[in-house]
Design a protein around this motif. Structure first.
Motif, PDB file in Angstrom:
ATOM      1  N   THR A 224      25.598  50.943  75.738  1.00 40.43           N
ATOM      2  CA  THR A 224      25.865  51.008  77.184  1.00 40.43           C
ATOM      3  C   THR A 224      24.569  50.851  77.854  1.00 40.43           C
ATOM      4  O   THR A 224      23.562  50.752  77.045  1.00 40.43           O
ATOM      5  CB  THR A 224      26.319  52.513  77.510  1.00 40.43           C
ATOM      6  OG1 THR A 224      25.218  53.341  77.379  1.00 40.43           O
ATOM      7  CG2 THR A 224      27.612  52.996  76.735  1.00 40.43           C
ATOM      8  N   GLY A 225      24.675  50.539  79.260  1.00 34.60           N
ATOM      9  CA  GLY A 225      23.559  50.342  79.951  1.00 34.60           C
ATOM     10  C   GLY A 225      22.398  51.277  79.878  1.00 34.60           C
ATOM     11  O   GLY A 225      21.284  51.256  80.393  1.00 34.60           O
ATOM     12  N   ALA A 226      22.980  52.501  79.936  1.00 34.66           N
ATOM     13  CA  ALA A 226      22.117  53.684  79.644  1.00 34.66           C
ATOM     14  C   ALA A 226      21.457  53.965  78.326  1.00 34.66           C
ATOM     15  O   ALA A 226      20.488  54.852  78.420  1.00 34.66           O
ATOM     16  CB  ALA A 226      22.879  55.012  80.195  1.00 34.66           C
ATOM     17  N   GLY A 227      21.610  53.070  77.391  1.00 33.52           N
ATOM     18  CA  GLY A 227      21.125  53.243  76.210  1.00 33.52           C
ATOM     19  C   GLY A 227      21.703  53.961  75.069  1.00 33.52           C
ATOM     20  O   GLY A 227      21.254  54.166  74.242  1.00 33.52           O
ATOM     21  N   VAL A 228      23.106  54.417  75.389  1.00 31.01           N
ATOM     22  CA  VAL A 228      23.932  55.315  74.637  1.00 31.01           C
ATOM     23  C   VAL A 228      24.549  54.228  73.639  1.00 31.01           C
ATOM     24  O   VAL A 228      25.531  53.288  74.024  1.00 31.01           O
ATOM     25  CB  VAL A 228      24.883  56.162  75.202  1.00 31.01           C
ATOM     26  CG1 VAL A 228      25.571  56.891  74.353  1.00 31.01           C
ATOM     27  CG2 VAL A 228      24.212  56.935  76.387  1.00 31.01           C
ATOM     28  N   ARG A 229      24.540  54.628  72.226  1.00 30.35           N
ATOM     29  CA  ARG A 229      25.141  53.833  71.307  1.00 30.35           C
ATOM     30  C   ARG A 229      26.636  54.426  71.082  1.00 30.35           C
ATOM     31  O   ARG A 229      27.003  55.277  71.131  1.00 30.35           O
ATOM     32  CB  ARG A 229      24.645  53.881  69.822  1.00 30.35           C
ATOM     33  CG  ARG A 229      23.380  53.090  69.972  1.00 30.35           C
ATOM     34  CD  ARG A 229      22.413  53.010  68.736  1.00 30.35           C
ATOM     35  NE  ARG A 229      23.374  52.376  67.694  1.00 30.35           N
ATOM     36  CZ  ARG A 229      22.447  51.990  66.483  1.00 30.35           C
ATOM     37  NH1 ARG A 229      21.667  52.305  66.183  1.00 30.35           N
ATOM     38  NH2 ARG A 229      23.616  51.388  65.750  1.00 30.35           N
ATOM     39  N   VAL A 230      27.663  53.254  71.027  1.00 33.61           N
ATOM     40  CA  VAL A 230      28.816  53.576  70.844  1.00 33.61           C
ATOM     41  C   VAL A 230      29.550  52.902  69.495  1.00 33.61           C
ATOM     42  O   VAL A 230      29.343  51.460  69.451  1.00 33.61           O
ATOM     43  CB  VAL A 230      29.963  53.105  72.040  1.00 33.61           C
ATOM     44  CG1 VAL A 230      31.291  53.407  71.686  1.00 33.61           C
ATOM     45  CG2 VAL A 230      29.357  53.539  73.395  1.00 33.61           C
TER      46      VAL A 230
END
Length: 320
Positions: free
Chosen positions: A165-171
Motif C-alpha cells: 500500500t501507499g502507507a508501506g504496508v505489505r499485503v
C-alpha cells in the motif's frame, strides 16, 4: 339520559381503543423490523467471525512451518494498550519481527492508487491499524530493535495477492506469505531471536494487556513512566545479582581486570568564585606595593646630588 346516549359512549370508547391498538401495532411493526435487522447483522457478524477464525487457523498453520527456518511464532496475543483487541500472529526470526493480521475478505480485493479496496470500497482503516500494531509492539523493544518491526496483511481468500500500500504496508496472500518472510534480509542472530520471542511471550501472552508506552500519563501510578521505572529497577536488580555471583567464596571478585573504586571524601571543598579570586589577588598586589615602598624606598633627604667639579685654569708661561 337521552336515547342512545349509552351506545354512543361505548362506540366512542371502542373507536379510541381501535386507534390505540393500531398505534401499538405500528410500534410493534417497527420493533419487529428493528429486531430483524439486528438478527441479520448478528448473522453477518457470526459468518465474519467464523470466516476470520478459519482464516487465522490457516495462516497459523503456514507460519508454524517456518520454525525450521528459525522463525518463532505467537498467535492471538494482546495488543499493547488495547485490552479488548488482539494481534492475530507475531513472528520473530532472522528477518526481524513481523506482525501478521489475517483477513478473510470476500469479493474483489485490489490496490488502487495506493489504497487497498474491497469490491470498490476503500479499506484504508486496515492499513492504519497495521501501522498502529507495529508501533505498539516496537515501543516495547529496545531502540536498536524497534525499526525491525513491521505488520503485514494476509488475505486468506486471495492466496496469490502480493502488493504494498501507499502507507508501506505489505499485503500477502496465503500462498505467498511464507516465501516473503524467508526472503527478508537477516538482521537478528539466533540468540536475539529466542530472547525477544521469550520476552514478547511473557509480556503479550499473559492475562492482562500491557500498557502502551507513551509520554501520556507519566505521573500516574500505572502509566508508562512507572512501567519504565519498574523495568529499570528490575534490570538494576539483575545487574546486582550478576555482580554478587562474580564474587568468589573468599570475598574476592573473580574478575581482576577492574580497579577498586576510590571512596569519595566526606568533606567537599567549595571552590571560590572568579570575583573572590580577583579581589584576593588585587589585595595581595596592593599589600606588596605598600611593603616595597615602606622597606626599600630611599629617603629624599639622604640622596646625594652630585655637584659639578670646578675647572682650574693654568697660568700662562712667562716669556724667556
Amino acid at each position: 339520559m337521552a336515547a342512545g346516549a349509552g351506545a354512543t359512549e361505548q362506540a366512542r370508547l371502542a373507536a379510541e381503543r381501535v386507534i390505540r391498538l393500531k398505534r401499538e401495532l405500528a410500534d410493534a411493526h417497527v420493533a419487529v423490523q428493528r429486531l430483524q435487522q439486528q438478527v441479520q447483522h448478528a448473522e453477518r457478524a457470526e459468518r465474519a467471525w467464523n470466516a476470520g477464525a478459519a482464516g487465522e487457523l490457516l495462516v497459523a498453520d503456514r507460519l508454524d512451518l517456518l520454525a525450521s527456518d528459525g522463525w518463532l511464532a505467537l498467535h492471538d496475543v494482546h495488543w499493547p494498550g488495547r485490552p479488548k483487541a488482539n494481534l492475530d500472529h507475531l513472528l520473530v526470526g532472522p528477518g526481524g519481527i513481523v506482525i501478521v493480521d489475517a483477513k478473510n475478505w470476500s469479493g474483489e480485493v485490489q490496490l488502487r492508487r495506493g489504497e487497498l479496496t474491497q469490491n470498490g470500497s476503500v479499506r484504508s482503516k486496515e492499513s492504519v491499524s497495521a501501522l498502529d500494531q507495529a508501533g505498539a509492539v516496537a515501543a516495547l523493544l529496545e531502540p536498536q530493535h524497534r525499526q525491525l518491526v513491521q505488520t503485514w496483511l494476509c488475505m486468506v481468500g486471495h492466496p496469490d495477492l502480493k502488493v504494498v500500500t501507499g502507507a508501506g504496508v505489505r499485503v500477502e496472500g496465503l500462498n505467498t506469505i511464507s516465501a516473503s518472510v524467508l526472503e527478508l534480509p537477516k538482521v537478528l542472530e539466533p540468540e536475539f531471536v529466542g530472547a525477544i520471542h521469550h520476552y514478547l511471550l511473557q509480556l503479550l501472552g499473559g492475562e492482562r494487556s500491557p500498557a502502551l508506552l507513551t509520554t501520556a500519563g507519566l505521573a500516574s501510578a500505572d502509566g508508562a513512566g512507572a512501567t519504565l521505572q519498574q523495568r529499570r529497577m528490575a534490570s538494576g536488580r539483575m545487574r546486582s545479582q550478576q555482580a554478587d555471583r562474580s564474587i568468589g567464596p573468599t570475598g574476592v571478585r573473580r574478575s581482576q581486570g577492574t580497579r577498586p573504586q576510590r571512596r569519595k571524601s566526606g568533606r567537599s571543598k567549595k571552590k571560590p568564585g572568579c570575583l573572590a579570586v580577583s579581589a584576593q589577588l588585587a589585595a595581595i598586589g596592593v599589600a606588596l606595593i605598600y611593603l616595597v615602598n615602606l622597606i626599600g624606598g630611599p629617603d629624599p633627604s639622604d640622596v646625594m646630588v652630585p655637584q659639578p667639579t670646578p675647572t682650574v685654569s693654568q697660568p700662562a708661561d712667562s716669556a724667556g
